[in-house]
Write a protein that holds these residues in place. Sequence first.
Motif, PDB file in Angstrom:
ATOM      1  N   LEU A  65      -2.232  -0.270 -11.456  1.00 21.76           N
ATOM      2  CA  LEU A  65      -1.272  -0.397 -10.149  1.00 21.76           C
ATOM      3  C   LEU A  65       0.436  -0.413 -10.289  1.00 21.76           C
ATOM      4  O   LEU A  65       0.890  -0.104  -9.521  1.00 21.76           O
ATOM      5  CB  LEU A  65      -1.862  -2.187  -9.530  1.00 21.76           C
ATOM      6  CG  LEU A  65      -1.156  -2.444  -8.358  1.00 21.76           C
ATOM      7  CD1 LEU A  65      -1.625  -1.715  -7.574  1.00 21.76           C
ATOM      8  CD2 LEU A  65      -1.115  -3.787  -7.908  1.00 21.76           C
ATOM      9  N   LEU A  66       0.812  -1.014 -11.351  1.00 23.26           N
ATOM     10  CA  LEU A  66       2.449  -0.808 -11.436  1.00 23.26           C
ATOM     11  C   LEU A  66       2.702   0.678 -11.994  1.00 23.26           C
ATOM     12  O   LEU A  66       3.337   0.734 -11.465  1.00 23.26           O
ATOM     13  CB  LEU A  66       2.534  -1.598 -13.253  1.00 23.26           C
ATOM     14  CG  LEU A  66       2.784  -3.497 -11.974  1.00 23.26           C
ATOM     15  CD1 LEU A  66       2.890  -3.905 -13.684  1.00 23.26           C
ATOM     16  CD2 LEU A  66       3.508  -3.996 -11.091  1.00 23.26           C
ATOM     17  N   ASP A  67       1.412   1.136 -12.855  1.00 26.06           N
ATOM     18  CA  ASP A  67       1.259   2.529 -13.242  1.00 26.06           C
ATOM     19  C   ASP A  67       1.498   3.368 -11.688  1.00 26.06           C
ATOM     20  O   ASP A  67       1.953   4.177 -11.811  1.00 26.06           O
ATOM     21  CB  ASP A  67       0.025   2.695 -14.613  1.00 26.06           C
ATOM     22  CG  ASP A  67       0.589   2.493 -15.612  1.00 26.06           C
ATOM     23  OD1 ASP A  67       2.188   1.988 -16.129  1.00 26.06           O
ATOM     24  OD2 ASP A  67      -0.231   2.359 -16.170  1.00 26.06           O
ATOM     25  N   ILE A  68       0.592   2.931 -10.686  1.00 28.39           N
ATOM     26  CA  ILE A  68       0.545   4.024  -9.909  1.00 28.39           C
ATOM     27  C   ILE A  68       1.508   3.555  -9.150  1.00 28.39           C
ATOM     28  O   ILE A  68       2.174   4.741  -8.404  1.00 28.39           O
ATOM     29  CB  ILE A  68      -0.330   3.347  -8.881  1.00 28.39           C
ATOM     30  CG1 ILE A  68      -1.899   3.675  -9.140  1.00 28.39           C
ATOM     31  CG2 ILE A  68      -0.779   3.948  -7.221  1.00 28.39           C
ATOM     32  CD1 ILE A  68      -2.866   3.112  -9.483  1.00 28.39           C
ATOM     33  N   TYR A  69       2.175   2.666  -8.788  1.00 33.06           N
ATOM     34  CA  TYR A  69       3.579   2.446  -8.240  1.00 33.06           C
ATOM     35  C   TYR A  69       4.816   3.597  -9.200  1.00 33.06           C
ATOM     36  O   TYR A  69       5.504   3.819  -8.316  1.00 33.06           O
ATOM     37  CB  TYR A  69       4.091   1.010  -8.382  1.00 33.06           C
ATOM     38  CG  TYR A  69       3.460  -0.076  -7.189  1.00 33.06           C
ATOM     39  CD1 TYR A  69       2.691   0.300  -5.674  1.00 33.06           C
ATOM     40  CD2 TYR A  69       3.496  -1.032  -7.591  1.00 33.06           C
ATOM     41  CE1 TYR A  69       2.000  -0.393  -5.317  1.00 33.06           C
ATOM     42  CE2 TYR A  69       2.535  -2.227  -6.382  1.00 33.06           C
ATOM     43  CZ  TYR A  69       2.412  -1.406  -5.850  1.00 33.06           C
ATOM     44  OH  TYR A  69       1.004  -2.335  -4.332  1.00 33.06           O
ATOM     45  N   GLN A  77       8.263   4.565  -7.657  1.00 29.31           N
ATOM     46  CA  GLN A  77       8.310   2.594  -7.401  1.00 29.31           C
ATOM     47  C   GLN A  77       8.122   2.181  -8.446  1.00 29.31           C
ATOM     48  O   GLN A  77       7.320   1.222  -8.352  1.00 29.31           O
ATOM     49  CB  GLN A  77       7.900   2.568  -5.927  1.00 29.31           C
ATOM     50  CG  GLN A  77       8.258   3.824  -4.822  1.00 29.31           C
ATOM     51  CD  GLN A  77       7.248   2.413  -3.642  1.00 29.31           C
ATOM     52  OE1 GLN A  77       7.874   2.021  -3.210  1.00 29.31           O
ATOM     53  NE2 GLN A  77       6.751   3.988  -3.414  1.00 29.31           N
ATOM     54  N   ASP A  78       8.413   2.280  -9.571  1.00 27.03           N
ATOM     55  CA  ASP A  78       8.755   1.572 -11.144  1.00 27.03           C
ATOM     56  C   ASP A  78       9.123   0.644 -11.340  1.00 27.03           C
ATOM     57  O   ASP A  78      10.424  -0.199 -10.960  1.00 27.03           O
ATOM     58  CB  ASP A  78       9.410   2.773 -12.281  1.00 27.03           C
ATOM     59  CG  ASP A  78       8.825   1.962 -13.160  1.00 27.03           C
ATOM     60  OD1 ASP A  78       7.960   0.608 -13.643  1.00 27.03           O
ATOM     61  OD2 ASP A  78       8.688   2.930 -13.958  1.00 27.03           O
ATOM     62  N   ASP A 129       0.915  -0.854  -0.004  1.00 27.14           N
ATOM     63  CA  ASP A 129       0.370  -0.110  -0.440  1.00 27.14           C
ATOM     64  C   ASP A 129       0.751   1.154  -0.005  1.00 27.14           C
ATOM     65  O   ASP A 129       1.616   1.227   0.319  1.00 27.14           O
ATOM     66  CB  ASP A 129      -0.974   0.101   1.463  1.00 27.14           C
ATOM     67  CG  ASP A 129      -1.861  -1.458   1.453  1.00 27.14           C
ATOM     68  OD1 ASP A 129      -2.685  -1.836   0.045  1.00 27.14           O
ATOM     69  OD2 ASP A 129      -1.730  -1.680   2.061  1.00 27.14           O
ATOM     70  N   ILE A 130       0.847   2.784  -0.043  1.00 28.62           N
ATOM     71  CA  ILE A 130       0.674   3.818  -0.673  1.00 28.62           C
ATOM     72  C   ILE A 130      -0.248   4.982   0.194  1.00 28.62           C
ATOM     73  O   ILE A 130      -0.535   4.759   1.003  1.00 28.62           O
ATOM     74  CB  ILE A 130       0.904   4.536  -1.477  1.00 28.62           C
ATOM     75  CG1 ILE A 130       1.790   3.345  -2.595  1.00 28.62           C
ATOM     76  CG2 ILE A 130       1.437   5.771  -2.002  1.00 28.62           C
ATOM     77  CD1 ILE A 130       1.725   4.049  -3.914  1.00 28.62           C
ATOM     78  N   LEU A 167      -3.276  11.792  -5.338  1.00 25.76           N
ATOM     79  CA  LEU A 167      -2.498  10.672  -5.569  1.00 25.76           C
ATOM     80  C   LEU A 167      -1.657  10.009  -6.659  1.00 25.76           C
ATOM     81  O   LEU A 167      -3.077  10.477  -7.916  1.00 25.76           O
ATOM     82  CB  LEU A 167      -4.288   9.819  -5.966  1.00 25.76           C
ATOM     83  CG  LEU A 167      -5.171   9.844  -4.889  1.00 25.76           C
ATOM     84  CD1 LEU A 167      -6.363   8.516  -4.625  1.00 25.76           C
ATOM     85  CD2 LEU A 167      -4.465   9.225  -3.252  1.00 25.76           C
ATOM     86  N   PRO A 168      -1.231   9.748  -7.098  1.00 22.85           N
ATOM     87  CA  PRO A 168      -0.007   9.155  -8.019  1.00 22.85           C
ATOM     88  C   PRO A 168      -0.940   8.308  -9.308  1.00 22.85           C
ATOM     89  O   PRO A 168      -2.181   7.308  -8.679  1.00 22.85           O
ATOM     90  CB  PRO A 168       0.896   8.604  -7.071  1.00 22.85           C
ATOM     91  CG  PRO A 168       0.939   7.949  -5.891  1.00 22.85           C
ATOM     92  CD  PRO A 168      -0.253   9.226  -5.571  1.00 22.85           C
TER      93      PRO A 168
END
Length: 190
Positions: free
Chosen positions: A172-176, A181-182, A32-33, A127-128
């Motif tokens: 989800l990967l785009d949010i990270y 945090q890619d 989670d972020i 939110l990213p």
Amino acid sequence: MTLLDLDARWRRFNDPDRACPCCGQSFSGIFDIGFDHPDAWPYGERLGDSGDDLTVGEDRLGSDLCRLGPQRFVRCILPLPLRGSEEVFYFGVWASVAPEAFYAYLDASLGEEPAFEGCAGLLENALPGFDLPALTPGILVPGGPGERPRLMAQADTPLAKAQADGISFDDLLDIYAASGQDIRPHLQKD
């Protein structure tokens, strides 16, 4: 088995025994972020995990509550279900609430009656991965005993749609990645 189990990246993402070939990093699933403070808080982050509140004059930032001038904030979780799985990703966000709702939440968290029934709130963190209007309206829904309330978006925004329909693993990967945090390169083929 879920539909997402067919995605090799998802399997690598959930395998703590798999080491990335380029760097040795491993993953054990969704993380989670969270945000330390509302975006409006001008004094910086709380200091470490000591549990101490950050107080500047009359303004105060704790782990779950914040007072900034006349504004009152409650820390809550914003759930985003992950399509194709039974998993949920959470943002740990802050919502501004009316003072009477803030004090009702505070009383309920101290074990005083009545229980917190929820209230209207405004999302107070950018939110990213989302292009949201400032102060997206929502509803704080009470959590279970010892849990933070959930913030459910109430506007016609991508966030409300994401909460209703879920997000993809690529989302989800785009949010990270948007949060710095890619991890996408670490989930490629071995």
